[in-house]
Scaffold this motif. Structure first.
Motif, PDB file in Angstrom:
ATOM      1  N   PHE A  74      -2.321   9.213   1.761  1.00 55.74           N
ATOM      2  CA  PHE A  74      -2.253  10.290   2.789  1.00 55.74           C
ATOM      3  C   PHE A  74      -2.130   9.629   4.137  1.00 55.74           C
ATOM      4  N   ARG A  75      -2.895   8.617   4.303  1.00 54.98           N
ATOM      5  CA  ARG A  75      -3.167   7.940   5.700  1.00 54.98           C
ATOM      6  C   ARG A  75      -1.893   7.474   6.212  1.00 54.98           C
ATOM      7  N   GLY A  76      -1.021   6.673   5.156  1.00 51.37           N
ATOM      8  CA  GLY A  76       0.363   6.072   5.568  1.00 51.37           C
ATOM      9  C   GLY A  76       1.391   7.187   6.349  1.00 51.37           C
ATOM     10  N   PRO A  77       1.657   8.304   5.465  1.00 49.12           N
ATOM     11  CA  PRO A  77       2.467   9.345   5.911  1.00 49.12           C
ATOM     12  C   PRO A  77       2.059   9.840   7.237  1.00 49.12           C
ATOM     13  N   LEU A  78       0.650  10.332   7.236  1.00 46.90           N
ATOM     14  CA  LEU A  78       0.432  10.939   8.412  1.00 46.90           C
ATOM     15  C   LEU A  78       0.412  10.034   9.618  1.00 46.90           C
ATOM     16  N   ALA A  79       0.130   8.741   9.221  1.00 46.99           N
ATOM     17  CA  ALA A  79       0.363   7.845  10.745  1.00 46.99           C
ATOM     18  C   ALA A  79       1.944   7.693  10.902  1.00 46.99           C
ATOM     19  N   VAL A  80       2.691   7.867  10.074  1.00 48.35           N
ATOM     20  CA  VAL A  80       4.209   7.949  10.477  1.00 48.35           C
ATOM     21  C   VAL A  80       4.707   9.281  11.400  1.00 48.35           C
ATOM     22  N   ILE A  81       3.927  10.315  10.734  1.00 45.86           N
ATOM     23  CA  ILE A  81       4.262  11.583  11.244  1.00 45.86           C
ATOM     24  C   ILE A  81       3.847  11.588  12.629  1.00 45.86           C
TER      25      ILE A  81
ATOM     26  N   ARG B  46      -1.399  18.416  16.216  1.00 42.61           N
ATOM     27  CA  ARG B  46      -2.570  19.046  15.740  1.00 42.61           C
ATOM     28  C   ARG B  46      -2.889  19.112  14.414  1.00 42.61           C
ATOM     29  N   THR B  47      -1.879  19.327  13.609  1.00 41.60           N
ATOM     30  CA  THR B  47      -1.908  19.626  12.391  1.00 41.60           C
ATOM     31  C   THR B  47      -2.079  18.051  11.667  1.00 41.60           C
ATOM     32  N   VAL B  48      -1.551  17.072  12.253  1.00 37.01           N
ATOM     33  CA  VAL B  48      -1.801  15.445  11.756  1.00 37.01           C
ATOM     34  C   VAL B  48      -3.243  15.352  12.015  1.00 37.01           C
TER      35      VAL B  48
ATOM     36  N   SER C  71      -6.056  14.495   9.200  1.00 38.57           N
ATOM     37  CA  SER C  71      -7.037  13.102   9.326  1.00 38.57           C
ATOM     38  C   SER C  71      -8.302  13.503   9.216  1.00 38.57           C
ATOM     39  N   MET C  72      -8.796  14.434  10.171  1.00 39.20           N
ATOM     40  CA  MET C  72     -10.260  14.821  10.038  1.00 39.20           C
ATOM     41  C   MET C  72     -10.690  15.347   8.673  1.00 39.20           C
ATOM     42  N   LEU C  73      -9.773  16.137   7.817  1.00 40.89           N
ATOM     43  CA  LEU C  73     -10.215  16.401   6.419  1.00 40.89           C
ATOM     44  C   LEU C  73     -10.285  15.355   5.598  1.00 40.89           C
ATOM     45  N   ILE C  74      -9.283  14.558   5.724  1.00 36.28           N
ATOM     46  CA  ILE C  74      -9.475  13.351   5.128  1.00 36.28           C
ATOM     47  C   ILE C  74     -10.711  12.370   5.339  1.00 36.28           C
ATOM     48  N   GLU C  75     -10.950  12.300   6.337  1.00 35.86           N
ATOM     49  CA  GLU C  75     -12.141  11.515   6.869  1.00 35.86           C
ATOM     50  C   GLU C  75     -13.660  12.445   6.301  1.00 35.86           C
TER      51      GLU C  75
END
Length: 704
Positions: free
Chosen positions: A477-484, A511-513, A517-521
């Motif tokens: 998840f972190r990879g695509p979120l960083a790209v977005i 904001r969604t990204v 990210s906060m949800l993953i953390e």
């Protein structure tokens, strides 16, 4: 197996075989028809334990011997009682004296320590009061009396002094201190020996304005810095101790003195031991005691020769008591005082001209010896009665014993045979049943252990798979979120001016990204806390202000305009910086979600004596009473709240706080908003400097 006894008689032995059966050997009767049997004792108990042998007591032949021995036995008994009674009486009295001596010595040492502490405390209090800034200021103001003051009455002088607010303020301070410490009075005198203020300045019997000329303790205090004395108070006629301390200004010039007065009856309340305690001055006068009949009387004979001083101008010698040493006593320091015997122990008191005497009463020795005499007489009479009684009944007892033994042996032999057989059979059955039960229990436990081992292996495999899955998903998840996020930032930078709708959509993507990210953390932090791993991967010392700066930098423009941060001085804590950043971010995001878009959120850092506090306050609708006990539970979400979330934020934040030695609580909540408080312990190495700065920032006050 037959065993041959006297006169060719045979006896029979019952023995236990290995198969729990019973064997018996042939039985033969002796010439008197008495059967002799030997019985063993079963391991499980319940059998006959004694070995019975044929007995033939000759009671009639023993009677002449007993009657010849009786007179000699009586004389020997009387001599033994007399000698043993005298020896035991002497030993008991000596042990009692040793116990009294040890008790008196121990009580003397402990009471002396208490008295030393009381007198040292009086000196320390006098020095402390004399060193107060306002006391020095008052002493400088009234250093000496102006001309003509001596001609005034005490009341007139008191009115002049008490009109000064500083006199009343210092007097109130002395009154509070005297009440706390149990002192009779604390007062201040100037260089003219005039009492400027006192702890009872407002009372009807105030000593303000009283001139104490010629008092030795005041003279010694002005000359040597401190002085002490014992005397009878002039006003209330109470025997008291006086300790004075000199007041000096900034140039070390004497300005007056402060006196602490401690009444002797109050000091006597500390003399509460088992024995009588006396505090005696150098003239031999008892100035404090736990027994009223000794108070203010003279026991100079108890002092060491050459140490008695003549009476001075202030103290009287007191009525002498009849004191005489007891000659020929086994213990030294035994005295007759007014006709009563005492054991004496004494010790000088440190820093004072007084000595502590402990008197252990010896009046109980005479009734003790009398009791020993009567006890010995009763024992002698009782012994003689027993000896005479034995002489009369010995023959009857011997004959009855012979007949009873014959009957008893016969009955025991028959009963033992039956009992032995029954016990062996019962014990054999019990052992067989116990062996079967034990074997079944062992088999059942082996089966349960195998099942438990399989279950543990399955749980461990499932936990390992869960951790691998969470790590894989978070990485994916972190990879695509960083790209977005990067694409959204680039797209925002390239959008032309005036494209407000497009910018709003791009901002929503960002904001969604961040929310993802906060949800993953939070998911990773929750997994890390739940799996029992070490929570502090990187423990470090840092300032909580840095966490607030990091949280502020992570907010978007809209949130940054709503959230205000209030920093404090350095708040040094030790813990996992990354986890604590997640906890603070969760609290801020929680406050933003549960309050209107136009309402502000305040993040305030403060420090206490032991802890640092981060308060996050919003102006939302608050937490309902029914939800307050559950908001920190995992995956719990308040009912009726139409907001996005996973129910992990408060749970993870509280776990992080506890793992770092702190706590997260709901501080306050009502219809106007809520405040969550995150507390963490301050690092000890950083705390002294903060306390020093805090003390320097506070105004000076009059210390008691």
């Amino acid at each position: 197996m037959p065993i041959f006894g006297k006169n060719g008689a045979t006896t029979m032995i019952y023995r236990i075989r290995s198969d729990s059966g019973i064997e018996s050997d042939p039985v033969a009767n002796d010439e008197h028809g008495t059967k002799g049997n030997y019985f063993g004792q079963l391991p499980g108990g319940g059998g006959v334990s004694d070995v019975l042998q044929p007995q033939s007591p000759h009671g009639r032949q023993m009677l002449p011997i007993i009657r010849q021995v009786t007179p000699g036995l009586a004389l020997a008994w009387l001599a033994l009682v007399a000698l043993l009674g005298w020896w035991m009486s002497q030993r008991i009295v000596a042990e009692h004296l040793d116990s009294l001596a040890s008790s008196a010595q121990y009580e003397t040492i402990t009471t002396a320590r208490i008295m030393d502490r009381l007198f040292t405390e009086m000196v320390s209090v006098a020095h402390m009061v004399a060193g107060q800034a306002e006391v020095i200021q008052l002493a400088v103001r009234y250093r000496t009396d102006p001309p003509g003051v001596v001609a005034l009455t005490r009341q007139q002088r008191a009115v002049q002094f008490t009109q000064d607010p500083l006199v009343r303020k210092v007097g109130d301070f002395m009154n509070a201190l005297a009440s706390d410490l149990g002192y009779a009075r604390i007062y201040m005198n100037n260089m003219s020996d005039d009492t400027v203020t006192a702890s009872n300045w407002a009372a009807s019997d105030s000593i303000v304005g009283m001139i104490y000329s010629g008092r030795s303790y005041l003279i010694d205090a002005l000359r040597d810095g401190t002085g002490s004395s014992f005397g009878i108070a002039r006003l209330n006629k109470t025997p008291s101790y006086f300790v004075a301390s000199r007041i000096v200004d900034s140039n070390d010039a004497p300005q007056g003195s402060v006196t602490v007065k401690f009444d002797a009856p109050n000091v006597a309340s500390y003399l509460t031991g088992r024995h009588i305690a006396l505090i005696v001055n150098r003239q031999g006068r008892v100035i404090t005691t736990s027994s009223d009949r000794f108070m203010l009387r003279n026991v100079a004979a108890l002092l060491s020769p050459g140490t008695v001083l003549p009476p001075d101008n202030e103290e009287e010698p007191g009525e002498p008591m009849d004191v005489r040493a007891i000659a020929g006593s086994a213990h030294a320091d035994q005295w007759l005082i007014d006709g009563r015997p005492y054991l004496l122990r004494h010790q000088p008191l440190a820093g004072t001209p007084y000595q502590l005497f402990t008197l252990a009463s010896l009046e109980q020795l005479v009734p003790m010896r009398r009791q020993h005499f009567w006890t010995a007489g009763l024992m002698a009479a009782f012994g003689l009665a027993l000896i005479l009684l034995f002489d009369r009944v010995a023959a009857q007892l011997a004959e009855r014993r012979r007949r009873a033994e014959q009957d008893r042996e016969m009955a025991l032999s028959q009963a033992a045979e039956r009992e032995l057989t029954i016990k062996v059979r019962e014990r054999t059955a019990e052992l067989a049943e116990s062996n079967n039960s034990l074997k079944a229990e062992i088999d059942r436990r082996h089966l349960l252990e195998a099942k438990l081992r399989q279950s543990l292996d399955s749980v461990n495999d499932a936990l390992a798979q869960q951790q691998d899955f969470v790590a894989m998903v978070s990485h994916e998840f972190r990879g695509p979120l960083a790209v977005i996020a990067a694409a959204a930032d680039n797209l925002m930078a390239s959008v032309a001016e005036g494209s407000d709708k497009l910018k709003l959509r791009i901002d929503k993507i960002g904001r969604t990204v961040k929310r993802m990210s906060m949800l993953i953390e939070n998911v990773l932090a929750g997994d890390r806390l739940n799996t029992g791993l070490v929570p502090f991967v990187k423990v470090e010392l840092f300032d909580l202000n840095e966490i607030l700066h990091t949280a502020k930098a992570g907010l978007d423009d809209i949130a940054a305009r709503r959230v205000s941060f209030i920093h404090d001085d350095a708040a040094m804590v030790k813990g996992d910086r990354v986890l604590l950043e997640i906890a603070v971010q969760n609290l801020i995001q929680n406050a933003l979600k549960y309050s209107a878009l136009t309402k502000p959120v305040t993040v305030r850092l403060s420090t206490g004596q032991e802890s640092a506090f981060v308060h996050v306050t919003d102006l939302g609708t608050g937490v309902a009473l029914g939800d307050r006990d559950f908001i920190f539970m995992k995956y719990y979400r308040a009912s009726g709240k139409n907001v996005n979330g996973s129910g992990l934020g408060l749970y993870i934040s509280r776990e992080i706080a506890q793992q770092n030695g702190g706590e997260l609580k709901l501080g306050a909540s009502d219809a106007t908003g809520s405040t969550f408080c995150l507390s963490l312990p301050l690092e000890r190495s950083a705390r002294p400097s903060q306390e020093h700065e805090l003390r320097n920032s506070q105004p000076a006050r009059l210390e008691p």
